[in-house]
Design an enzyme around this catalytic site. Structure first.
Site, mmCIF file in Angstrom:
data_model
loop_
_atom_site.group_PDB
_atom_site.id
_atom_site.type_symbol
_atom_site.label_atom_id
_atom_site.label_comp_id
_atom_site.label_asym_id
_atom_site.label_seq_id
_atom_site.Cartn_x
_atom_site.Cartn_y
_atom_site.Cartn_z
ATOM 1 N N GLY A 254 -71.083 32.865 -39.905
ATOM 2 C CA GLY A 254 -72.217 31.977 -40.098
ATOM 3 C C GLY A 254 -72.111 30.785 -39.177
ATOM 4 O O GLY A 254 -71.562 30.874 -38.079
ATOM 5 N N GLU A 255 -72.660 29.653 -39.586
ATOM 6 C CA GLU A 255 -72.647 28.398 -38.827
ATOM 7 C C GLU A 255 -73.526 28.439 -37.580
ATOM 8 O O GLU A 255 -73.642 27.440 -36.871
ATOM 9 C CB GLU A 255 -71.214 28.004 -38.395
ATOM 10 N N GLY A 256 -74.112 29.591 -37.241
ATOM 11 C CA GLY A 256 -74.795 29.763 -35.964
ATOM 12 C C GLY A 256 -73.873 30.300 -34.891
ATOM 13 O O GLY A 256 -74.240 30.346 -33.710
ATOM 14 N N GLU B 229 -76.028 27.699 -40.571
ATOM 15 C CA GLU B 229 -75.997 27.323 -41.990
ATOM 16 C C GLU B 229 -74.575 27.237 -42.520
ATOM 17 O O GLU B 229 -73.647 27.805 -41.958
ATOM 18 C CB GLU B 229 -76.798 28.316 -42.836
#
Length: 338
Positions: A305-307, A163
Site C-alpha cells: 500500500g502507501e502508493g 493510503e
C-alpha cells in the site's frame, strides 16, 4: 481553489461534468510517435503510455516535472471485529513515520522525483462498524471526498493516491463486493498478513456488512458511504480532482483500485485518465482490475500500500514520456527510413 462537498449529490454533479482528453494533442503525439528513430511499435506499451499521457496534458511533446504522491490515512471501526493483524493505533504511528520520511513511500518518492505528503483524516474518530450501520454519514463521506479533491496540486502533472489505514483491506473488499457482487470470500485477502482464521473472519464480516446494507447498494456513492472509509473516499476524491484538471493518475493496489471503482461505477469513462501501476499480491486485485478494464504495468508481488507500487510505475511512465518527447525524428537525425 478549495472545493467543498456537503452531500453526495454535489459529488454526482462534479462527476457528470468531467473533461475529455485533448484530441488534437493526442493526434499530434501519434503523428510524432510514427516519425521517431525506431521501428514502428518497437517500444511497445511505452508508446501507448506516452500518447495517452500527451492527450491528457494537452501537448504532443509532454514532459513530467511535478509528480505528486498523497497518502491518505483513516481508521475503521470494523477493526473491532478482529479483521487485522495489527492494532488501529498503527495508523497514527505510520503517519508519524511518513512525516519523518521513514516509510517506503518516502524513499520511492525521492527516487522518482515526486513531491510526497500525507493527509490524516480524523484518526481519533474511526468510521462506524459497517456491520451495524453506515461507515460514514453523508457529510463525513462528502467531507473526506473533498479532502482528497483539494489535496491535488494544480502544479502536478502526475498524481498517485496512496493510503494507510488498519482494517482498510476489509473495507476495500466490502466495497468491491458491494459494487460488483460476490461474497466476502470472493474479495477478502490477507491484508496485513492475517492467518486462515483471520481471513475467514474478514469474509464473515464483509458478508455481514453486505447483508445489513443490501437494500442500498445500487448507488456506488452509497456503497462508498456505507462500506468504505475516509481514506477510500479521499482517494476517490483525489482521482476525480485529477480528472477535472486533466492530470493523469497512476493507480496503486487493491485499496486504491476499490476507491477508483466507485468512480468507475458512478460515471462511465471516469477512469480514462488512469493507468494501473501494478498488480498487487492481494488476492482479488487482478479481478478488480479486470472489472476496471485496466492492465497493470508491473507485477512485483507488492502488497504494502502507501502508493508504493504506483510510485515504482512512475518510473515507467517517465521513461515513456522521456523517449517520446526527447527522441529525434528520422528527419531531425538525418536517418533513413522515416
Amino acid at each position: 481553489m478549495t472545493v467543498l462537498f456537503s452531500v453526495l449529490d454535489d459529488i454526482r454533479a462534479r462527476l457528470d461534468a468531467m473533461p475529455a482528453p485533448d484530441a488534437a494533442a493526442r493526434a499530434g503525439a501519434e503523428e510524432r510517435n510514427g516519425q521517431l528513430t525506431k521501428p514502428p511499435g518497437s517500444l511497445g506499451r511505452l508508446e501507448d503510455l506516452a500518447i495517452w499521457y500527451a492527450g491528457w496534458r494537452g501537448t504532443d511533446r509532454p514532459v513530467i516535472e511535478n509528480p505528486q504522491i498523497v497518502v491518505f490515512a483513516g481508521n475503521h471501526g470494523v477493526t473491532a471485529r478482529g479483521v487485522s493483524a495489527f492494532p488501529a493505533e498503527v495508523t497514527a504511528q505510520m503517519v508519524g513515520n511518513f512525516e519523518a520520511g521513514g516509510a517506503a513511500i518516502n524513499q520511492l518518492a525521492r527516487a522518482f522525483g515526486a513531491e510526497m505528503s500525507v493527509t490524516a483524516l480524523e484518526l481519533d474518530r474511526p468510521t462506524a462498524d459497517f456491520t451495524e450501520g453506515p461507515a460514514m454519514s453523508e457529510a463525513d463521506c462528502a467531507g473526506a471526498f473533498a479532502a482528497g479533491w483539494n489535496a491535488v496540486s494544480e502544479e502536478a502533472d502526475v498524481v498517485i493516491a496512496g493510503e494507510m489505514g488498519i482494517g482498510n483491506t476489509t473495507a476495500a473488499a466490502a466495497l468491491a463486493a458491494g459494487l460488483f457482487g460476490g461474497t466476502g470470500a470472493d474479495w477478502a485477502g490477507r491484508g496485513t498478513g492475517v492467518d486462515e482464521a483471520g481471513l475467514a473472519r474478514k469474509a464473515e464480516v464483509i458478508d455481514a456488512g453486505l447483508a445489513f446494507h443490501s437494500g442500498a447498494l445500487s448507488d456506488p456513492l452509497e456503497v462508498l458511504r456505507r462500506l468504505g472509509g475516509r481514506e477510500l473516499a479521499a482517494m476517490a476524491g483525489a482521482i476525480a480532482s485529477a480528472r477535472a484538471q486533466r492530470i493523469p493518475v497512476i493507480l496503486d493496489g487493491f485499496i486504491a483500485s476499490a476507491a477508483a471503482a466507485v468512480l468507475h461505477r458512478a460515471a462511465p469513462g471516469a477512469l480514462d485518465h488512469v493507468v494501473a501501476g501494478h498488480l498487487s499480491a492481494e488476492g482479488a486485485h487482478g479481478r478488480l482490475l479486470e472489472q476496471l478494464g485496466k492492465e497493470p504495468l508491473l507485477d512485483l508481488g507488492l502488497r504494502l500500500g502507501e502508493g508504493s507500487g504506483a510510485a515504482v510505475a512512475l518510473g515507467i511512465l517517465k521513461a515513456a514520456v522521456a523517449c517520446h518527447s526527447g527522441m529525434a525524428t528520422f528527419a531531425e537525425a538525418g536517418v533513413s527510413g522515416g
